[in-house]
Design a protein around this motif. Structure first.
Motif, PDB file in Angstrom:
ATOM      1  N   THR A  37     -71.563 -34.137 -67.849  1.00 59.04           N
ATOM      2  CA  THR A  37     -71.116 -32.791 -67.479  1.00 59.04           C
ATOM      3  C   THR A  37     -70.900 -32.680 -65.976  1.00 59.04           C
ATOM      4  N   VAL A  38     -69.903 -31.884 -65.617  1.00 60.55           N
ATOM      5  CA  VAL A  38     -69.662 -31.534 -64.217  1.00 60.55           C
ATOM      6  C   VAL A  38     -69.647 -30.013 -64.160  1.00 60.55           C
ATOM      7  N   THR A  39     -70.560 -29.446 -63.405  1.00 66.75           N
ATOM      8  CA  THR A  39     -70.668 -27.999 -63.262  1.00 66.75           C
ATOM      9  C   THR A  39     -70.262 -27.617 -61.846  1.00 66.75           C
ATOM     10  N   TRP A  40     -69.440 -26.579 -61.709  1.00 66.09           N
ATOM     11  CA  TRP A  40     -69.034 -26.106 -60.386  1.00 66.09           C
ATOM     12  C   TRP A  40     -69.573 -24.705 -60.143  1.00 66.09           C
ATOM     13  N   LYS A  41     -69.743 -24.373 -58.868  1.00 67.50           N
ATOM     14  CA  LYS A  41     -70.147 -23.013 -58.483  1.00 67.50           C
ATOM     15  C   LYS A  41     -69.419 -22.658 -57.199  1.00 67.50           C
ATOM     16  N   GLY A  42     -68.667 -21.560 -57.234  1.00 69.13           N
ATOM     17  CA  GLY A  42     -67.947 -21.065 -56.071  1.00 69.13           C
ATOM     18  C   GLY A  42     -68.523 -19.725 -55.636  1.00 69.13           C
ATOM     19  N   TYR A  43     -68.436 -19.437 -54.346  1.00 66.36           N
ATOM     20  CA  TYR A  43     -69.088 -18.253 -53.793  1.00 66.36           C
ATOM     21  C   TYR A  43     -68.085 -17.356 -53.083  1.00 66.36           C
ATOM     22  N   LYS A  44     -68.293 -16.054 -53.228  1.00 67.24           N
ATOM     23  CA  LYS A  44     -67.505 -15.066 -52.497  1.00 67.24           C
ATOM     24  C   LYS A  44     -68.463 -14.037 -51.932  1.00 67.24           C
ATOM     25  N   VAL A  45     -67.947 -13.176 -51.083  1.00 65.42           N
ATOM     26  CA  VAL A  45     -68.806 -12.181 -50.422  1.00 65.42           C
ATOM     27  C   VAL A  45     -69.532 -11.321 -51.454  1.00 65.42           C
ATOM     28  N   THR A  46     -68.856 -10.980 -52.538  1.00 66.27           N
ATOM     29  CA  THR A  46     -69.440 -10.065 -53.526  1.00 66.27           C
ATOM     30  C   THR A  46     -70.123 -10.766 -54.696  1.00 66.27           C
ATOM     31  N   GLY A  47     -70.294 -12.087 -54.621  1.00 74.89           N
ATOM     32  CA  GLY A  47     -70.977 -12.769 -55.729  1.00 74.89           C
ATOM     33  C   GLY A  47     -70.578 -14.228 -55.846  1.00 74.89           C
ATOM     34  N   GLU A  48     -70.527 -14.706 -57.068  1.00 73.86           N
ATOM     35  CA  GLU A  48     -70.217 -16.109 -57.316  1.00 73.86           C
ATOM     36  C   GLU A  48     -69.664 -16.264 -58.732  1.00 73.86           C
ATOM     37  N   HIS A  49     -69.038 -17.406 -58.972  1.00 71.05           N
ATOM     38  CA  HIS A  49     -68.589 -17.780 -60.307  1.00 71.05           C
ATOM     39  C   HIS A  49     -69.002 -19.220 -60.544  1.00 71.05           C
ATOM     40  N   ASN A  50     -69.177 -19.569 -61.815  1.00 71.00           N
ATOM     41  CA  ASN A  50     -69.512 -20.956 -62.142  1.00 71.00           C
ATOM     42  C   ASN A  50     -68.832 -21.354 -63.430  1.00 71.00           C
ATOM     43  N   GLY A  51     -68.765 -22.658 -63.627  1.00 63.08           N
ATOM     44  CA  GLY A  51     -68.124 -23.154 -64.834  1.00 63.08           C
ATOM     45  C   GLY A  51     -68.249 -24.657 -64.926  1.00 63.08           C
ATOM     46  N   THR A  52     -67.393 -25.241 -65.742  1.00 60.70           N
ATOM     47  CA  THR A  52     -67.435 -26.680 -65.959  1.00 60.70           C
ATOM     48  C   THR A  52     -66.043 -27.279 -65.797  1.00 60.70           C
ATOM     49  N   ILE A  53     -66.033 -28.590 -65.672  1.00 56.75           N
ATOM     50  CA  ILE A  53     -64.805 -29.375 -65.625  1.00 56.75           C
ATOM     51  C   ILE A  53     -65.146 -30.731 -66.223  1.00 56.75           C
ATOM     52  N   LYS A  54     -64.189 -31.358 -66.876  1.00 58.49           N
ATOM     53  CA  LYS A  54     -64.498 -32.602 -67.597  1.00 58.49           C
ATOM     54  C   LYS A  54     -64.073 -33.847 -66.835  1.00 58.49           C
ATOM     55  N   LEU A  55     -64.883 -34.871 -66.983  1.00 61.80           N
ATOM     56  CA  LEU A  55     -64.522 -36.184 -66.462  1.00 61.80           C
ATOM     57  C   LEU A  55     -63.492 -36.813 -67.392  1.00 61.80           C
ATOM     58  N   LYS A  56     -62.534 -37.513 -66.801  1.00 61.21           N
ATOM     59  CA  LYS A  56     -61.547 -38.257 -67.587  1.00 61.21           C
ATOM     60  C   LYS A  56     -61.998 -39.708 -67.743  1.00 61.21           C
ATOM     61  N   SER A  57     -62.568 -40.261 -66.666  1.00 58.15           N
ATOM     62  CA  SER A  57     -63.078 -41.632 -66.708  1.00 58.15           C
ATOM     63  C   SER A  57     -64.033 -41.823 -65.539  1.00 58.15           C
ATOM     64  N   GLY A  58     -64.800 -42.914 -65.600  1.00 56.32           N
ATOM     65  CA  GLY A  58     -65.688 -43.207 -64.484  1.00 56.32           C
ATOM     66  C   GLY A  58     -66.593 -44.382 -64.762  1.00 56.32           C
ATOM     67  N   PHE A  59     -67.049 -44.986 -63.675  1.00 54.36           N
ATOM     68  CA  PHE A  59     -68.017 -46.073 -63.782  1.00 54.36           C
ATOM     69  C   PHE A  59     -68.857 -46.127 -62.525  1.00 54.36           C
ATOM     70  N   LEU A  60     -70.055 -46.689 -62.669  1.00 51.92           N
ATOM     71  CA  LEU A  60     -70.924 -46.991 -61.539  1.00 51.92           C
ATOM     72  C   LEU A  60     -71.015 -48.496 -61.416  1.00 51.92           C
ATOM     73  N   GLU A  61     -70.949 -49.014 -60.207  1.00 47.93           N
ATOM     74  CA  GLU A  61     -71.127 -50.447 -59.969  1.00 47.93           C
ATOM     75  C   GLU A  61     -72.589 -50.687 -59.633  1.00 47.93           C
ATOM     76  N   MET A  62     -73.175 -51.665 -60.328  1.00 45.29           N
ATOM     77  CA  MET A  62     -74.582 -51.964 -60.157  1.00 45.29           C
ATOM     78  C   MET A  62     -74.765 -53.433 -59.782  1.00 45.29           C
ATOM     79  N   ASN A  63     -75.728 -53.706 -58.941  1.00 42.50           N
ATOM     80  CA  ASN A  63     -76.173 -55.069 -58.666  1.00 42.50           C
ATOM     81  C   ASN A  63     -77.631 -55.092 -59.090  1.00 42.50           C
TER      82      ASN A  63
END
Length: 193
Positions: A37-63
């Motif tokens: 999951t990717v959750t976002w939160k944006g802020y304005k003077v009178t409050g805030e909004h939040n929501g989600t956005i989806k990953l399309k692909s990804g990897f972590l490199e490990m040693n």
């Protein structure tokens, strides 16, 4: 003869067990995008909004067990608002975030993050510098990534104005009053590996 065969069998078993538990070097661990999951939160003077956005692909490199790199692609067309209900401004806000005033998803359907530097803070946490590309503009960001077995979390603070997203920014427009939107927004990423 029996002792020799028994000895060979034990060596083979213990040898395979030792090999199986040895961490691989330079391994790419693919992210399970449907369980992440990717959750976002944006802020304005009178409050805030939040929501989600989806990953399309990804990897972590490990040693072994150490994080050494990573790369992620986000599907910008999936921006959704969680704090508003349908019919109460949800669709309007989502449409505005997808428009050219913000992320311009018609021309820029994906964003990308590529790790450029990974420095350990302790055994499980890392300070990561990466190149974030939004709307075709690339800018460096710093984030903290924490690893827990088959999970990883990251928090990122993004200055939207570095990606030519200036709508409602007090840094660029005067007299916005309570309509001002802060330049920085937060991303919290929970990765399933």
């Amino acid at each position: 003869m029996k002792k020799s065969l028994l000895s060979l069998a034990l060596v083979a078993i213990f040898g395979l067990t030792a090999t199986a538990s040895t961490p691989k070097e330079d391994e790419k661990k693919q992210v399970n995008v449907s369980a992440s999951t990717v959750t976002w939160k944006g802020y304005k003077v009178t409050g805030e909004h939040n929501g989600t956005i989806k990953l399309k692909s990804g990897f972590l490199e490990m040693n072994g067990k150490k994080l050494t790199g990573g790369e992620f692609v986000v599907d910008m067309t999936t921006i959704s608002c969680s704090d508003l209900e349908p019919g109460q401004g949800k669709e309007k806000l989502e449409g505005h975030l997808k428009s050219g005033d913000f992320f311009g998803v018609e021309n820029h359907p994906t964003s990308k993050l590529v790790f450029t530097s990974v420095k350990p803070m302790n055994d499980t946490s890392y300070t990561v510098t990466g190149d974030l590309t939004i709307k075709g503009i690339t800018s460096p960001v710093t984030l903290v990534v924490s690893m827990f077995e088959n999970k990883a979390t990251a928090t990122i603070k993004v200055d939207r104005t570095k990606f030519d997203i200036k709508y409602g920014s007090g840094s660029f427009f005067d007299n916005l009053g309570d309509k001002a939107i802060y330049d920085e927004f937060d991303l919290v990423v929970d990765l399933a590996l």
